[in-house]
Design an enzyme around this catalytic site. Structure first.
Site, PDB file in Angstrom:
ATOM      1  N   ASN A   1     -45.993  17.578 -27.691  1.00 11.37           N
ATOM      2  CA  ASN A   1     -46.022  16.143 -27.384  1.00 11.37           C
ATOM      3  C   ASN A   1     -45.425  15.407 -28.581  1.00 11.37           C
ATOM      4  O   ASN A   1     -46.082  15.259 -29.615  1.00 11.37           O
ATOM      5  CB  ASN A   1     -47.457  15.691 -27.120  1.00 11.37           C
ATOM      6  CG  ASN A   1     -47.556  14.198 -26.857  1.00 11.37           C
ATOM      7  OD1 ASN A   1     -46.555  13.517 -26.631  1.00 11.37           O
ATOM      8  ND2 ASN A   1     -48.770  13.675 -26.885  1.00 11.37           N
ATOM      9  N   TRP A   2     -44.203  14.960 -28.429  1.00 11.29           N
ATOM     10  CA  TRP A   2     -43.503  14.336 -29.553  1.00 11.29           C
ATOM     11  C   TRP A   2     -43.994  12.922 -29.849  1.00 11.29           C
ATOM     12  O   TRP A   2     -43.658  12.351 -30.879  1.00 11.29           O
ATOM     13  CB  TRP A   2     -42.001  14.297 -29.258  1.00 11.29           C
ATOM     14  CG  TRP A   2     -41.336  15.636 -29.271  1.00 11.29           C
ATOM     15  CD1 TRP A   2     -41.931  16.868 -29.244  1.00 11.29           C
ATOM     16  CD2 TRP A   2     -39.925  15.886 -29.307  1.00 11.29           C
ATOM     17  NE1 TRP A   2     -40.990  17.865 -29.251  1.00 11.29           N
ATOM     18  CE2 TRP A   2     -39.755  17.292 -29.290  1.00 11.29           C
ATOM     19  CE3 TRP A   2     -38.801  15.067 -29.339  1.00 11.29           C
ATOM     20  CZ2 TRP A   2     -38.485  17.886 -29.311  1.00 11.29           C
ATOM     21  CZ3 TRP A   2     -37.543  15.659 -29.365  1.00 11.29           C
ATOM     22  CH2 TRP A   2     -37.393  17.050 -29.354  1.00 11.29           C
ATOM     23  N   LYS A   3     -44.759  12.350 -28.925  1.00 13.12           N
ATOM     24  CA  LYS A   3     -45.266  10.987 -29.074  1.00 13.12           C
ATOM     25  C   LYS A   3     -44.088  10.029 -29.350  1.00 13.12           C
ATOM     26  O   LYS A   3     -42.998  10.233 -28.821  1.00 13.12           O
ATOM     27  CB  LYS A   3     -46.357  10.942 -30.140  1.00 13.12           C
ATOM     28  CG  LYS A   3     -47.486  11.949 -29.838  1.00 13.12           C
ATOM     29  CD  LYS A   3     -48.692  11.793 -30.684  1.00 13.12           C
ATOM     30  CE  LYS A   3     -49.745  12.821 -30.279  1.00 13.12           C
ATOM     31  NZ  LYS A   3     -51.017  12.639 -31.014  1.00 13.12           N
TER      32      LYS A   3
ATOM     33  N   HIS B   1     -53.332  10.690 -21.575  1.00 14.64           N
ATOM     34  CA  HIS B   1     -53.563  11.038 -22.975  1.00 14.64           C
ATOM     35  C   HIS B   1     -54.498  10.011 -23.610  1.00 14.64           C
ATOM     36  O   HIS B   1     -54.484   8.833 -23.249  1.00 14.64           O
ATOM     37  CB  HIS B   1     -52.227  11.085 -23.724  1.00 14.64           C
ATOM     38  CG  HIS B   1     -52.334  11.702 -25.093  1.00 14.64           C
ATOM     39  ND1 HIS B   1     -52.785  10.997 -26.182  1.00 14.64           N
ATOM     40  CD2 HIS B   1     -52.051  12.951 -25.530  1.00 14.64           C
ATOM     41  CE1 HIS B   1     -52.773  11.790 -27.245  1.00 14.64           C
ATOM     42  NE2 HIS B   1     -52.340  12.975 -26.872  1.00 14.64           N
TER      43      HIS B   1
ATOM     44  N   GLU C   1     -54.420   8.467 -26.290  1.00 15.64           N
ATOM     45  CA  GLU C   1     -53.732   7.313 -26.877  1.00 15.64           C
ATOM     46  C   GLU C   1     -53.322   6.314 -25.800  1.00 15.64           C
ATOM     47  O   GLU C   1     -53.337   5.098 -26.027  1.00 15.64           O
ATOM     48  CB  GLU C   1     -52.521   7.788 -27.689  1.00 15.64           C
ATOM     49  CG  GLU C   1     -52.942   8.533 -28.949  1.00 15.64           C
ATOM     50  CD  GLU C   1     -51.906   9.476 -29.500  1.00 15.64           C
ATOM     51  OE1 GLU C   1     -52.209  10.141 -30.503  1.00 15.64           O
ATOM     52  OE2 GLU C   1     -50.795   9.564 -28.926  1.00 15.64           O
TER      53      GLU C   1
ATOM     54  N   GLU D   1     -58.458  17.719 -25.157  1.00 12.58           N
ATOM     55  CA  GLU D   1     -58.192  17.255 -26.508  1.00 12.58           C
ATOM     56  C   GLU D   1     -59.394  16.471 -27.041  1.00 12.58           C
ATOM     57  O   GLU D   1     -59.606  15.320 -26.656  1.00 12.58           O
ATOM     58  CB  GLU D   1     -56.965  16.346 -26.537  1.00 12.58           C
ATOM     59  CG  GLU D   1     -55.669  17.054 -26.197  1.00 12.58           C
ATOM     60  CD  GLU D   1     -54.465  16.209 -26.578  1.00 12.58           C
ATOM     61  OE1 GLU D   1     -53.619  16.706 -27.319  1.00 12.58           O
ATOM     62  OE2 GLU D   1     -54.399  15.051 -26.141  1.00 12.58           O
TER      63      GLU D   1
ATOM     64  N   GLY E   1     -54.649  14.602 -34.714  1.00  7.95           N
ATOM     65  CA  GLY E   1     -53.963  14.040 -35.862  1.00  7.95           C
ATOM     66  C   GLY E   1     -54.840  13.840 -37.078  1.00  7.95           C
ATOM     67  O   GLY E   1     -54.445  13.183 -38.035  1.00  7.95           O
TER      68      GLY E   1
ATOM     69  N   SER F   1     -54.825  19.180 -33.409  1.00  4.86           N
ATOM     70  CA  SER F   1     -54.498  19.830 -34.679  1.00  4.86           C
ATOM     71  C   SER F   1     -54.256  21.330 -34.525  1.00  4.86           C
ATOM     72  O   SER F   1     -54.649  22.128 -35.378  1.00  4.86           O
ATOM     73  CB  SER F   1     -55.586  19.554 -35.726  1.00  4.86           C
ATOM     74  OG  SER F   1     -55.708  18.162 -35.976  1.00  4.86           O
TER      75      SER F   1
ATOM     76  N   GLY G   1     -49.270  18.245 -31.026  1.00  2.42           N
ATOM     77  CA  GLY G   1     -48.737  16.963 -31.454  1.00  2.42           C
ATOM     78  C   GLY G   1     -47.798  17.095 -32.632  1.00  2.42           C
ATOM     79  O   GLY G   1     -46.672  17.573 -32.517  1.00  2.42           O
ATOM     80  N   GLY G   2     -48.274  16.710 -33.815  1.00  2.00           N
ATOM     81  CA  GLY G   2     -47.424  16.654 -35.001  1.00  2.00           C
ATOM     82  C   GLY G   2     -46.711  17.947 -35.324  1.00  2.00           C
ATOM     83  O   GLY G   2     -45.557  17.932 -35.776  1.00  2.00           O
TER      84      GLY G   2
END
Length: 249
Positions: free
Chosen positions: A9-11, A94, A96, A166, A172, A212, A233-234
């Site tokens: 997920n590049w956000k 999600h 967010e 999640e 994150g 994470s 994610g990151g």
């Protein structure tokens, strides 16, 4: 046997040019992956990402979509737009989106149904806050999210869905649910699907863990009986993502 699925997920990261650069770097590194690989990219990156991944075995996902076909919905992207662009997966609900953009369980349900109408595979997100975990209502909260998300979803469609668990407190933050905690919740999600449908449907659906995930913990997490991969994610924004994808080599 469920095939693992690892989605990045590049956000809100990477311009179209940067997206192409990262995909070119990752393609040879994941060429022989034994899992399904998905890049969920920003909307503006979808078309160049689809072109760059053509023939590579990598699927492109969207990070959101609206539940209407078309109309006066400024800033939204329709399911038909996604399918026409070559998208296969779409992340729905999600945390967010729920926190910052007023996504609700009910709108998640509308989007899940609409995704299946357009042959898109939804990655349906669920998860609890740290406060909810400490209050010992995490399982109840997630069961509610799952039951509403799949309300009026046909069984044959549900089998194709992906659910991403999640824990919000682990997104994150560098914190990760223990393997036991992740497996426990994913098993409860599978039990919930069995209640909604049946055991066969529950055994077909793929459940990811997100929060994470990195190259160091992927193998242990993905070895659990009810964890069928990850929503990353990151760590998906760099070449090291390939180490997660290739965790089983």
């Amino acid at each position: 046997m469920r095939k693992k699925i690892i989605a990045g997920n590049w956000k809100m990261n990477k311009t179209p040019a940067q997206a192409i650069e990262l995909i070119k770097e990752l393609k040879p590194l994941v060429a022989d992956a034994r899992v399904d690989v998905v890049f969920a990219v920003p909307a503006i990156d979808i078309i160049p990402a689809v072109k760059e991944t053509a023939g590579s075995g990598i699927d492109i996902g969207a990070q959101n979509m609206f539940y209407m076909e078309s109309g006066a919905y400024t800033g939204e992207v329709s399911p038909e737009m996604l399918t026409d662009a070559g998208v296969k997966y779409v992340i729905i609900g999600h945390s967010e989106r729920r926190e910052y953009f007023a996504e609700t369980d009910e709108t998640v349900n509308k989007k899940v149904i609409k995704a299946f109408e357009h042959n898109l595979i939804p990655i349906v997100c669920c998860g609890e806050t740290l406060e909810q975990r400490e209050q010992k209502i995490a399982v109840d909260w997630i069961r509610k999210q799952v039951k509403i998300a799949f309300f009026n979803v046909e069984k044959e469609d549900a089998k194709r869905a992906v659910i991403a668990y999640e824990p919000i407190w682990a997104i994150g933050t560098g914190k990760t649910a223990t393997t036991a905690q992740a497996q426990e919740i994913c098993s409860k999600i599978r039990e919930c699907i069995a209640e909604i449908y049946d055991a066969q449907t529950a055994s077909s659906i793929r459940i990811q863990y997100g929060g994470s995930v990195n190259a160091g913990n992927a193998a242990e997490l993905f070895a659990q009986p009810d964890i069928d991969g990850g929503l990353v994610g990151g760590a998906s924004l760099k070449a090291d993502f390939a180490k997660i994808v290739n965790y089983n080599k």
